[in-house]
Enzyme design. Structure first.
Site: not given
Length: 583
Positions: A314-316
């Site tokens: 998720y994301c980074l």
């Protein structure tokens, strides 16, 4: 000169140290934003505008035209039936949508503001010779200034505030002042907003049963307790972003993605990142890859030996997982069964409005601030995200709380958004320089163990999710995974933003999404064409992902034990563990 070169050259240099301390002191006053970057942008725009008589003449003509439109509007502004607006708000701008704003004199206030906003938008764009990045900064900054002076933000020009004042006899201003004092106190004490304390991990959120089965200096690994008689053979290892706490994926029981996955019969393991402090200043991207992903994989292999693993980022966390997956593919490591990326960028060339805060000047300024502290504080990062959505997160709250005197509601997702973490000096510097400024991962110039990693080496199927109104990872940027990989990609575009688009539990009819598969050998389709031609579906995209995971699973098996006692990975404590509670 890059930040790394500056650091090497300035090491041990008293003058360089003095400069860094001065920059760090200034950075604490500006919230980590470089004033030089802002001044450079406005200087570039001002000078080029000053030598562009054609653009100047165009702006003068447009000012006269818009004044005439307003003057033409005024005679009809008192007659609601005949009064038609002379300018419409920008998309998603609903500040003036209420009936009260259509009545005199408030319709005059709103129309004047919108015409002014429109003129300044034209003035800040389209000036020949201005660097595109500087143009974006000027446009963004002017928009922020104008939004601050919008008629919605004044009790004299906002009809809703005027009505509320009459109804309460002015009590709304007293209540608003008390709210302001409490918010100011909490801000100075670095405390969360009112009501956030009721959403505490392990008590009201992050309550899915499980055990912490592993801990190192950077992360805890949580294994969730099964609720079905059998589970899918391949477990899920989830890598969240380390800028926020992991429990965005395990909020309240009704919208917990983790709880929902466990109920579908998956063995779910989640990384919970430590909230780093000054002692962790030298932990870099490679430490996060090794201590976070690779060590987690080793533990999962011990819990469920001889089985492949569905990697979820998720994301980074998705960006880092992509780097790890590419390195694993390069080295012949075949432990991954698939790759799922939620709102994760792998190409940072068009990273949206967050790029406004990332250039050489800004990165240099942030590095000096982090060098002094050892980390980037969560309060400094939160200010950046608030300004990206100032109308929704700042001015709307200002009006409701301070002018209307209302108590703002608090809910799980909002409370979670205030529970952020710090970013280590070395990791964040490397992340900004290598990924944002240099776009090294997309260019095949990112190195792991002294050798470059190339995303096209990844051959496992990919499920990628973009969200329509994402200000952090714009969906067209996420979509570029199609260009960077040579494998089957299933792309899903869902309604909502960076967080609400991912937390899209079944049962909410207002959610919509689009989904389509692209085989590795299929021709590339541009994102605009994809968005136009792929049909829209109603509901949550979670069941679609569940069906996709089933297609890449090999059957079912009895649930594995909690931990792996024979290899020393016995449960340490109940979920949510210790790291998620660190402030």
């Amino acid at each position: 000169m890059s930040g790394g070169e500056r650091e090497a050259e300035g090491k041990g240099d008293l003058h360089a140290t003095t400069d860094r301390m001065a920059h760090a002191s200034l950075g604490r006053l500006t919230g980590g934003v470089s004033p030089i970057a802002i001044m450079q942008a406005f200087s570039d725009w001002t000078w080029h505008l000053s030598i562009s008589p054609g653009k100047q003449a165009q702006l003068i003509e447009e000012m006269g035209h818009e004044m005439s439109r307003l003057w033409g509007f005024l005679p009809h502004s008192m007659n609601e039936e005949e009064c038609k607006p002379c300018v419409e708000p920008l998309p998603h701008d609903d500040r003036f949508a209420g009936e009260e704003w259509q009545k005199w004199p408030y319709n005059v206030f709103s129309q004047s503001f919108l015409l002014t906003q429109q003129w300044w938008n034209r003035a800040s764009t389209g000036v020949d010779g201005v660097d595109p990045h500087h143009e974006d900064i000027v446009k963004f900054t002017i928009r922020q200034l104008l939004d601050g002076f919008a008629p919605t933000n004044s009790p004299l020009t906002n009809p809703n505030v005027a009505r509320r004042t009459l109804e309460t006899g002015g009590r709304n201003f007293i209540d608003g002042y008390m709210h302001f004092l409490e918010d100011a106190r909490r801000m100075m004490m670095h405390e969360p907003p009112v009501g956030a304390e009721t959403f505490r991990p392990g008590e009201t959120v992050a309550v899915t049963p499980g055990k912490v089965i592993y801990r190192n200096r950077l992360m805890e690994l949580i294994q969730y307790s099964p609720t079905t008689d059998t589970v899918k053979s391949e477990p899920l290892l989830v890598i969240p972003a380390w800028i926020m706490k992991y429990y965005i994926l395990d909020l309240s029981p009704h919208n917990s993605l983790v709880r929902w996955l466990v109920a579908q019969g998956y063995t779910v393991l989640m990384v919970s990142w430590k909230n780093p402090d000054a002692e962790d200043r030298d932990l870099g991207m490679e430490d996060y890859r090794k201590l976070g992903i690779m060590e987690a994989l080793e533990v999962v292999n011990a819990v469920v030996p001889d089985r492949k693993i569905h990697g979820v980022g998720y994301c980074l966390g998705g960006t880092l997982l992509s780097i790890a997956a590419a390195a694993m593919a390069r080295d012949g490591d075949e432990r991954l069964a698939s790759l799922t990326l939620f709102a994760s960028e792998t190409d940072f060339e068009e990273a949206g409005e967050l790029e406004l805060f990332i250039d050489e000047s800004q990165v240099s300024f942030l590095q000096d601030l982090m060098w002094h502290q050892g980390y980037l504080d969560k309060w400094q990062m939160r200010g950046t995200f608030v300004f990206l959505r100032s109308n929704d997160l700042l001015w709307s709250a200002f009006v409701k709380s301070y002018l209307m005197g209302e108590t703002l509601p608090m809910f799980d997702l909002m409370a979670w958004s205030t529970d952020s973490t710090r970013m280590t000096y070395r990791m964040h510097s490397e992340y900004l320089e290598r990924l944002y400024l240099e776009n090294a991962l997309a260019k095949g110039d990112y190195f792991v163990d002294d050798f470059s990693v190339v995303l096209s080496d990844i051959k496992v199927p990919i499920f990628a999710v973009g969200t329509r109104t994402d200000h952090i990872a714009p969906w067209k940027s996420v979509y570029k995974i199609h260009l960077l990989t040579d494998t089957n990609v299933t792309f899903t575009l869902t309604s909502g933003g960076h967080n609400a688009g991912v937390i899209s539990e079944p049962g909410k009819r207002k959610h919509v999404y689009q989904i389509a598969d692209k085989h590795a050998d299929a021709s590339y389709v541009a994102p605009e064409t994809w968005h136009e031609k792929v049909p829209e579906r109603q509901g949550s995209w979670w069941p679609e992902w569940h069906r996709w995971l089933l297609e890449h699973s090999s059957g079912e098996t009895p649930p594995p034990p909690m931990g792996a006692a024979e290899t020393g990975h016995t449960p340490l404590e109940d979920a949510p563990g210790h790291y998620v509670l660190q402030q």
